[in-house]
Scaffold this active site. Structure first.
Site, short mmCIF file in Angstrom:
data_model
loop_
_atom_site.label_atom_id
_atom_site.label_comp_id
_atom_site.label_asym_id
_atom_site.label_seq_id
_atom_site.Cartn_x
_atom_site.Cartn_y
_atom_site.Cartn_z
N GLU A 1 0.86 -1.19 0.00
CA GLU A 1 0.00 0.00 0.00
C GLU A 1 0.89 1.24 0.00
OE1 GLU A 1 -1.66 0.66 4.20
OE2 GLU A 1 -0.61 -1.23 4.38
N TYR B 1 -4.97 2.95 8.43
CA TYR B 1 -4.21 1.78 7.97
C TYR B 1 -3.66 0.90 9.10
CZ TYR B 1 -0.38 5.11 8.71
OH TYR B 1 0.47 6.03 9.25
N LYS C 1 11.17 2.58 0.04
CA LYS C 1 11.17 4.01 -0.28
C LYS C 1 11.42 4.25 -1.76
CE LYS C 1 11.15 6.77 2.86
NZ LYS C 1 11.88 7.09 4.06
N CYS D 1 27.38 44.68 1.26
CA CYS D 1 27.90 45.93 1.84
C CYS D 1 29.32 46.25 1.42
CB CYS D 1 27.81 45.90 3.37
SG CYS D 1 29.02 44.81 4.14
N CYS E 1 31.04 37.87 6.12
CA CYS E 1 31.17 39.31 5.96
C CYS E 1 31.59 39.90 7.30
CB CYS E 1 29.83 39.89 5.53
SG CYS E 1 29.72 41.66 5.75
N CYS F 1 26.22 46.06 7.58
CA CYS F 1 25.88 45.29 6.39
C CYS F 1 24.36 45.17 6.31
CB CYS F 1 26.51 43.90 6.48
SG CYS F 1 26.01 42.84 5.12
S1 IVH Z 1 2.15 1.14 9.13
C1 IVH Z 1 3.81 -0.74 12.93
N1 IVH Z 1 1.29 2.09 6.85
O1 IVH Z 1 5.18 5.68 8.23
C2 IVH Z 1 3.78 0.02 11.69
N2 IVH Z 1 2.69 3.47 8.16
O2 IVH Z 1 7.69 4.49 9.54
C3 IVH Z 1 2.77 1.09 11.68
N3 IVH Z 1 3.06 5.70 7.21
O3 IVH Z 1 4.79 6.67 11.52
C4 IVH Z 1 2.84 1.95 10.50
N4 IVH Z 1 1.82 5.43 5.42
O4 IVH Z 1 3.31 7.81 9.84
C5 IVH Z 1 2.04 2.32 7.93
N5 IVH Z 1 0.40 2.83 4.84
C6 IVH Z 1 1.13 3.04 5.92
C7 IVH Z 1 1.78 4.28 6.12
C8 IVH Z 1 2.56 4.46 7.26
C9 IVH Z 1 2.58 6.27 6.09
C10 IVH Z 1 3.97 6.36 8.16
C11 IVH Z 1 3.44 6.44 9.56
C12 IVH Z 1 4.49 5.85 10.43
C13 IVH Z 1 5.66 5.74 9.53
C14 IVH Z 1 6.37 4.45 9.86
#
Ligand code: IVH
Length: 717
Positions: free
Chosen positions: A125, A236, A324, A432, A447, A453
């Site tokens: 997701e 989520y 990432k 300046c 500077c 200045c």
């Molecule tokens: S799961 C135990 N799902 O990412 C894990 N986190 O590094 C609970 N985040 O602080 C997080 N989208 O702010 C999860 N689809 C997603 C997410 C998500 C953004 C952020 C969240 C969390 C950080 C974790």
């Protein structure tokens, strides 16, 4: 600590160091904010943060979830009541390459001892780039909402969360009695652009990106402001749940949908690494058209019983990982190099670029760090980019990641135009004309013009009126710029004292502020009233506002607490000076200054240098003719039922914010601490108090409620 220069770090070293820095800085933050017992000077602390940022700028894809650079503003959290998360809010481990994902799935299979033919379902997701929020429902009604905070304790933002349309106040369907829903608060691209447009028009704050806008909007003390901001929410995850509505991740998220939450439509479950990676690519391809920021894809083991078996390693689950997106890069032409002069006189080169889109954002400027960076030399003299220098006219590679300032990574030598000349870094200040010098061992050229200045003057004025300094309502950066630029003697503000003579100068002249576009009679009157309001100001604010090098808020507070009056501090600053103008170890005033907890030689020297400068003394004297810095209240001087006592506030406070509680206790002569120890005399515990309350009970320390606190100190709540 022997430090390798940032430019020579390998990726693995950088990742390890970012992890170390995150932990170290968090420790200092805790000691400073919560325990009131800092162990390093502001300057050293700033150096740690700067190094963290420099590494992040070089390796933007390594920026950690718990990075100190993301936690900017987290210090304000004292403003809100606190909520202890019964189930901690964890962070996720990162994967950058496809192999990391293969590894992740392999680890899970090994841990669960799965046979080769046994599939394991894993969901994919989008990772939403906002801020996480935990919302607690009891019997279907929203009772509390808290930010992540440090994962254990977050800020109580209940009233604000209630204003978000995507968050139901009352649940639908067959909900469990207790349910904590977690997810991400975010702002769409369109809403973000519109908010910034409106704010710009109204002369209000402009946000750097949707995440900052979302965080800034949620963490408002004034709920009506949050209500006016278009915040959204995706559910989520979860915290405490009295009866699980499903036994898979997919099932839980579907249940959240039935209870009335928005869930992300791009979540899907897969049986293979290939499936996960195909979803990653699909989401990445959709990224520009989603309409909100995402910074990766999160994979989670679908079955909750397997999640349970997999458990956690330190602060992240073994059953989930964030894949990432890589930092975004683009190629463009460097059309010029401008030099900006900061408040402390630092000359910073800024690249002007032919506009180019990097990850959906048009980039026209990028940082070039310092003159060595342009020449292809790293911080400790070693070559970077194989020694390639950067010249105006070059084709350059620009990188942007998250909200980190875009930077120039490299040049394409084959495309260098004939006759392009090496860049000559100015040795005179462009603002300046004073000499700009680079001190031994420093990367930065500064500077020497001081307050003559204009660039430094206007930056210092901006600092002077900033929120944690004089904080004059109606006098923001724009107005300061206007007054500074004005050549009319009834309007010009060139140094801090001029702010306070504005009104009399106006009265004696024909130019009236109210006739100037953008002001009007009411706002002119309000501005003068706001200025007059600040004729008495806390010593530490006054000192911070002066913008002395190395004197941030913390050091200003330390000095104020020690010297009690500004006058005493000023005398010490002058006395610590020796004939040659620098501090001397033999001098009693110098010894006293450097003996203050947290104040080292660097800070002391900055103080001495400041007062050694004739011009600075004039600025301060002129200001003192208009403004009175209030003596710092002596802790323990006041007699009250709690004077001299060490007090700890814990749990959710309902009648006062954490800031108010602290200020009130200190005013009554108590010392407020963030942790309970044998030295604690009194613990004020609100609902949700956890480990501190436990420790207090174990140590036999007196514990009272918030109401009892008000009774004890004889004030109405
Ligand atoms: S799961 C135990 N799902 O990412 C894990 N986190 O590094 C609970 N985040 O602080 C997080 N989208 O702010 C999860 N689809 C997603 C997410 C998500 C953004 C952020 C969240 C969390 C950080 C974790």
């Amino acid at each position: 600590m022997s430090e390798k220069s940032v430019d020579s770090l390998s990726e693995a070293e950088a990742a390890a160091e970012l992890a170390r820095l995150a932990e170290e800085i968090a420790g200092h933050d805790r000691r400073y904010h919560a325990e009131d017992a800092p162990t390093i000077s502001d300057a050293d602390y700033d150096a740690l943060r700067r190094r963290n940022l420099a590494i992040e700028q070089r390796f933007p894809h390594l920026v950690r979830e718990d990075s100190p650079s993301k936690a900017v503003g987290a210090a304000v959290s004292e403003k809100f009541g606190k909520v202890t998360h019964v189930v901690p809010m964890l962070s996720l481990d990162n994967a950058f390459a496809d192999e990391d994902v293969t590894e992740f799935v392999g680890r899970i299979r090994r841990f669960l001892r799965l046979a080769a033919h046994e599939p394991v379902a894993i969901t994919a997701e989008p990772k939403i780039d906002g801020l996480s929020l935990s919302i607690r429902y009891e019997n279907g009604r929203l009772v509390t909402a808290a930010t992540r905070g440090d994962g254990q304790v977050g800020e109580n933002v209940t009233a604000n969360a209630r204003t978000i349309a995507d968050i139901p106040n009352v649940l639908h369907g067959d909900f469990p009695e207790v349910l904590e829903v977690r997810g991400e608060v975010y702002m769409s691209h369109a809403d973000f652009a519109e908010l910034n447009r409106r704010n710009d028009e109204a002369g209000k704050q402009i946000f750097a990106n949707p995440r900052n806008a979302a965080a800034g909007s949620l963490r408002q003390l004034d709920t009506s402001i949050t209500a006016s901001r278009p915040l959204r929410f995706f559910a989520y995850a979860w915290g405490e749940v009295s009866r699980m509505p499903a036994d898979t991740q997919m099932g839980m998220v579907a249940a959240f949908g039935r209870f009335g939450f928005k869930t992300n439509p791009l979540m899907k479950s897969f049986d293979s690494v290939e499936g996960l990676l195909s979803q990653y690519r699909l989401i990445e391809a959709d990224r520009a058209t989603l309409g909100y920021d995402i910074d990766g894809v999160v994979y989670k083991v679908d079955r909750l019983d397997l999640q349970q078996r997999l458990g956690f390693v330190s602060r992240s689950p073994r059953w989930a990982i964030a894949h990432k997106f890589p930092a975004e890069k683009a190629t463009t032409i460097l059309t010029g190099i401008d030099i900006q002069v900061g408040r402390t006189g630092a000359l910073t080169p800024v690249a002007r670029l032919q506009p180019v889109t990097v990850g959906g954002v048009v980039v026209t400027n990028a940082t070039l760090h310092n003159e060595d960076y342009i020449r292809g030399i790293g911080n400790s003299g070693q070559p970077i980019r194989d020694g390639r220098d950067i010249r105006v006219g070059d084709t350059v590679i620009v990188q942007r990641a998250g909200d980190v300032i875009p930077q120039i990574l490299d040049v394409v030598l084959e495309k260098r135009p004939m006759g392009a000349q090496p860049y000559q870094f100015p040795t005179l200040c462009p603002a300046c004309g004073s000499h700009a010098v680079r001190e031994e061992g420093e990367a930065v050229r500064r500077c020497t013009g001081g307050l003559i200045c204009p660039a430094q003057a206007v930056e210092r004025l901006r600092h002077f009126v900033s929120r944690n300094a004089f904080d004059i309502e109606g006098l923001g950066e724009k107005q300061i710029e206007f007054f500074f630029q004005s050549r009319d003697p009834a309007l010009h503000v060139g140094s801090p004292a001029d702010i306070f003579t504005l009104k009399p100068r106006q009265e004696a002249s024909l130019t009236k502020l109210e006739n100037i576009e953008g002001f009007g009679a009411t706002s002119a009157r309000k501005l003068f009233a706001a200025i007059d309001d600040r004729r008495k100001v806390e010593f530490s604010r006054f000192l911070f506002a002066l913008g002395i090098r190395h004197i941030g808020e913390t050091n200003a507070k330390r000095l104020a607490r020690h010297y009690i009056s500004f006058e005493a501090f000023q005398q010490a600053g002058v006395a610590a000076q020796m004939p040659e103008g620098k501090g001397d170890k033999g001098n009693a005033a110098w010894q006293e200054l450097t003996a203050i907890n947290g104040i080292g030689g660097t800070v002391a020297e900055a103080v001495v240098e400041f007062f050694a400068e004739e011009h600075n003394r004039q600025v301060v004297d002129a200001l003192l003719a208009e403004v009175t810095p209030l003596d710092e209240e002596r802790i323990g001087d006041v007699s009250s039922p709690v004077s001299g006592k060490t007090v700890v506030f814990t749990g959710a406070l309902e009648k006062m914010s954490r800031d108010e509680a602290k200020a009130m206790a200190e005013k009554l002569g108590a010392k407020v601490s963030g942790s309970v120890s044998k030295k604690t005399d009194l613990v004020v515990a609100g609902p949700g108090a956890g480990s501190k309350l436990k420790t207090a009970t174990e140590l036999g320390i007196e514990v009272i409620t918030e109401d009892q606190w008000f009774e004890r100190v004889g004030q109405a709540g």
